[in-house]
Scaffold this motif. Structure first.
Motif, PDB file in Angstrom:
ATOM      1  N   LEU A 108       0.826  -1.215   0.000  1.00  0.00           N
ATOM      2  CA  LEU A 108       0.000   0.000   0.000  1.00  0.00           C
ATOM      3  C   LEU A 108       0.859   1.263   0.000  1.00  0.00           C
ATOM      4  N   MET A 109       1.969   1.239   0.723  1.00  0.00           N
ATOM      5  CA  MET A 109       2.832   2.427   0.804  1.00  0.00           C
ATOM      6  C   MET A 109       3.637   2.647  -0.469  1.00  0.00           C
ATOM      7  N   THR A 110       3.831   1.589  -1.252  1.00  0.00           N
ATOM      8  CA  THR A 110       4.636   1.722  -2.469  1.00  0.00           C
ATOM      9  C   THR A 110       3.796   1.753  -3.734  1.00  0.00           C
ATOM     10  N   ASP A 111       2.496   1.854  -3.582  1.00  0.00           N
ATOM     11  CA  ASP A 111       1.586   1.923  -4.729  1.00  0.00           C
ATOM     12  C   ASP A 111       1.662   0.710  -5.646  1.00  0.00           C
ATOM     13  N   SER A 112       2.079  -0.442  -5.108  1.00  0.00           N
ATOM     14  CA  SER A 112       2.177  -1.615  -5.973  1.00  0.00           C
ATOM     15  C   SER A 112       0.903  -2.461  -5.983  1.00  0.00           C
ATOM     16  N   ILE A 113      -0.111  -2.038  -5.248  1.00  0.00           N
ATOM     17  CA  ILE A 113      -1.420  -2.685  -5.355  1.00  0.00           C
ATOM     18  C   ILE A 113      -2.492  -1.604  -5.386  1.00  0.00           C
ATOM     19  N   GLN A 114      -3.656  -1.996  -5.888  1.00  0.00           N
ATOM     20  CA  GLN A 114      -4.800  -1.084  -5.953  1.00  0.00           C
ATOM     21  C   GLN A 114      -5.218  -0.676  -4.544  1.00  0.00           C
ATOM     22  N   LYS A 115      -5.568   0.566  -4.391  1.00  0.00           N
ATOM     23  CA  LYS A 115      -6.060   1.052  -3.105  1.00  0.00           C
ATOM     24  C   LYS A 115      -7.583   1.116  -3.147  1.00  0.00           C
ATOM     25  N   ASP A 116      -8.187   0.046  -3.618  1.00  0.00           N
ATOM     26  CA  ASP A 116      -9.644   0.005  -3.700  1.00  0.00           C
ATOM     27  C   ASP A 116     -10.239  -0.487  -2.382  1.00  0.00           C
ATOM     28  N   LYS A 117     -11.558  -0.342  -2.275  1.00  0.00           N
ATOM     29  CA  LYS A 117     -12.253  -0.705  -1.037  1.00  0.00           C
ATOM     30  C   LYS A 117     -12.006  -2.158  -0.637  1.00  0.00           C
ATOM     31  N   ALA A 118     -12.030  -3.066  -1.595  1.00  0.00           N
ATOM     32  CA  ALA A 118     -11.863  -4.493  -1.292  1.00  0.00           C
ATOM     33  C   ALA A 118     -10.474  -4.778  -0.723  1.00  0.00           C
ATOM     34  N   THR A 119      -9.448  -4.168  -1.293  1.00  0.00           N
ATOM     35  CA  THR A 119      -8.080  -4.377  -0.822  1.00  0.00           C
ATOM     36  C   THR A 119      -7.912  -3.820   0.584  1.00  0.00           C
ATOM     37  N   ILE A 120      -8.378  -2.606   0.804  1.00  0.00           N
ATOM     38  CA  ILE A 120      -8.245  -1.977   2.121  1.00  0.00           C
ATOM     39  C   ILE A 120      -9.034  -2.777   3.159  1.00  0.00           C
ATOM     40  N   LYS A 121     -10.210  -3.253   2.790  1.00  0.00           N
ATOM     41  CA  LYS A 121     -11.016  -4.067   3.705  1.00  0.00           C
ATOM     42  C   LYS A 121     -10.262  -5.331   4.099  1.00  0.00           C
ATOM     43  N   ARG A 122      -9.644  -5.997   3.131  1.00  0.00           N
ATOM     44  CA  ARG A 122      -8.885  -7.226   3.398  1.00  0.00           C
ATOM     45  C   ARG A 122      -7.727  -6.945   4.356  1.00  0.00           C
ATOM     46  N   ILE A 123      -7.046  -5.824   4.155  1.00  0.00           N
ATOM     47  CA  ILE A 123      -5.906  -5.481   5.004  1.00  0.00           C
ATOM     48  C   ILE A 123      -6.387  -5.118   6.413  1.00  0.00           C
ATOM     49  N   LYS A 124      -7.509  -4.439   6.522  1.00  0.00           N
ATOM     50  CA  LYS A 124      -8.069  -4.131   7.842  1.00  0.00           C
ATOM     51  C   LYS A 124      -8.446  -5.414   8.581  1.00  0.00           C
ATOM     52  N   ILE A 125      -8.979  -6.398   7.870  1.00  0.00           N
ATOM     53  CA  ILE A 125      -9.302  -7.693   8.484  1.00  0.00           C
ATOM     54  C   ILE A 125      -8.027  -8.358   8.985  1.00  0.00           C
ATOM     55  N   ASN A 126      -6.962  -8.306   8.191  1.00  0.00           N
ATOM     56  CA  ASN A 126      -5.669  -8.867   8.614  1.00  0.00           C
ATOM     57  C   ASN A 126      -5.156  -8.140   9.856  1.00  0.00           C
ATOM     58  N   LEU A 127      -5.334  -6.818   9.897  1.00  0.00           N
ATOM     59  CA  LEU A 127      -4.898  -6.040  11.053  1.00  0.00           C
ATOM     60  C   LEU A 127      -5.701  -6.430  12.293  1.00  0.00           C
ATOM     61  N   ARG A 128      -7.019  -6.612  12.148  1.00  0.00           N
ATOM     62  CA  ARG A 128      -7.845  -7.044  13.286  1.00  0.00           C
ATOM     63  C   ARG A 128      -7.376  -8.397  13.810  1.00  0.00           C
ATOM     64  N   ASN A 129      -7.054  -9.306  12.905  1.00  0.00           N
ATOM     65  CA  ASN A 129      -6.553 -10.615  13.303  1.00  0.00           C
ATOM     66  C   ASN A 129      -5.237 -10.460  14.073  1.00  0.00           C
ATOM     67  N   LEU A 130      -4.344  -9.628  13.570  1.00  0.00           N
ATOM     68  CA  LEU A 130      -3.070  -9.392  14.249  1.00  0.00           C
ATOM     69  C   LEU A 130      -3.307  -8.820  15.643  1.00  0.00           C
ATOM     70  N   GLN A 131      -4.241  -7.896  15.763  1.00  0.00           N
ATOM     71  CA  GLN A 131      -4.549  -7.290  17.055  1.00  0.00           C
ATOM     72  C   GLN A 131      -5.011  -8.353  18.054  1.00  0.00           C
ATOM     73  N   LYS A 132      -5.786  -9.324  17.601  1.00  0.00           N
ATOM     74  CA  LYS A 132      -6.226 -10.403  18.480  1.00  0.00           C
ATOM     75  C   LYS A 132      -5.060 -11.300  18.881  1.00  0.00           C
ATOM     76  N   CYS A 133      -4.121 -11.491  17.973  1.00  0.00           N
ATOM     77  CA  CYS A 133      -2.985 -12.363  18.228  1.00  0.00           C
ATOM     78  C   CYS A 133      -1.921 -11.729  19.117  1.00  0.00           C
ATOM     79  N   ALA A 134      -1.890 -10.409  19.183  1.00  0.00           N
ATOM     80  CA  ALA A 134      -0.942  -9.694  20.046  1.00  0.00           C
ATOM     81  C   ALA A 134      -1.566  -9.623  21.441  1.00  0.00           C
ATOM     82  N   ILE A 135      -1.500 -10.702  22.140  1.00  0.00           N
ATOM     83  CA  ILE A 135      -2.232 -10.841  23.406  1.00  0.00           C
ATOM     84  C   ILE A 135      -1.817  -9.768  24.415  1.00  0.00           C
ATOM     85  N   GLY A 136      -2.837  -9.261  25.101  1.00  0.00           N
ATOM     86  CA  GLY A 136      -2.610  -8.281  26.147  1.00  0.00           C
ATOM     87  C   GLY A 136      -2.513  -6.844  25.705  1.00  0.00           C
TER      88      GLY A 136
END
Length: 141
Positions: A108-136
């Protein structure tokens, strides 16, 4: 921007001779010590149980605000990945693999993928998963 407040303790740990600070959320010192052991970064509890100002949940930002905060989000994702990987609650593929959160944020920072709603949504889901995995780190709602 509202800061979520939850109960926990402030901690410190040493990495390569440098001291770093963090926190662990929990309802009791016993629970916090358990989480500290799971995190496996050698944390020392520095405070009594108290209200902690927690890290913002960037996965809830609008798409525009998310894109405007990519450097901060990427830095946070690195830290959360460190905790999750040391805790063995996430795989290396989920972090830096072709579809891993750090990999995708870099795209996303290097403009090598589309910054469309679907891509951003997928990355936000990945971030939510990471947040759950970073216990505490984030309150469990």
């Amino acid at each position: 921007m509202e800061i979520d407040r939850a109960r926990g303790v402030y901690t410190s740990y040493i990495l390569n001779g440098n001291k770093y600070s963090s926190y662990i959320l929990g309802n009791s010192i016993k629970q916090i010590k358990y989480i500290s052991n799971l995190r496996n970064i050698g944390e020392k509890i520095e405070t009594k149980l108290q209200h902690i100002n927690t890290i913002e949940d960037y996965s809830n930002l609008s798409d525009k605000a998310f894109l405007e905060n990519l450097p901060v989000i990427t830095h946070l994702a690195c830290y959360l990945s460190f905790i999750a990987l040391k805790s063995k609650t996430i795989s290396i593929e989920e972090v830096v693999g072709d579809e891993g959160i750090i990999h995708e944020l870099a795209h996303l920072m290097t403009d090598s993928i589309q910054k469309d709603k679907a891509t951003i949504k997928r990355i936000k889901i990945n971030l939510r998963n990471l947040q759950k995995c970073a216990i505490g780190i984030f309150p469990s709602h």
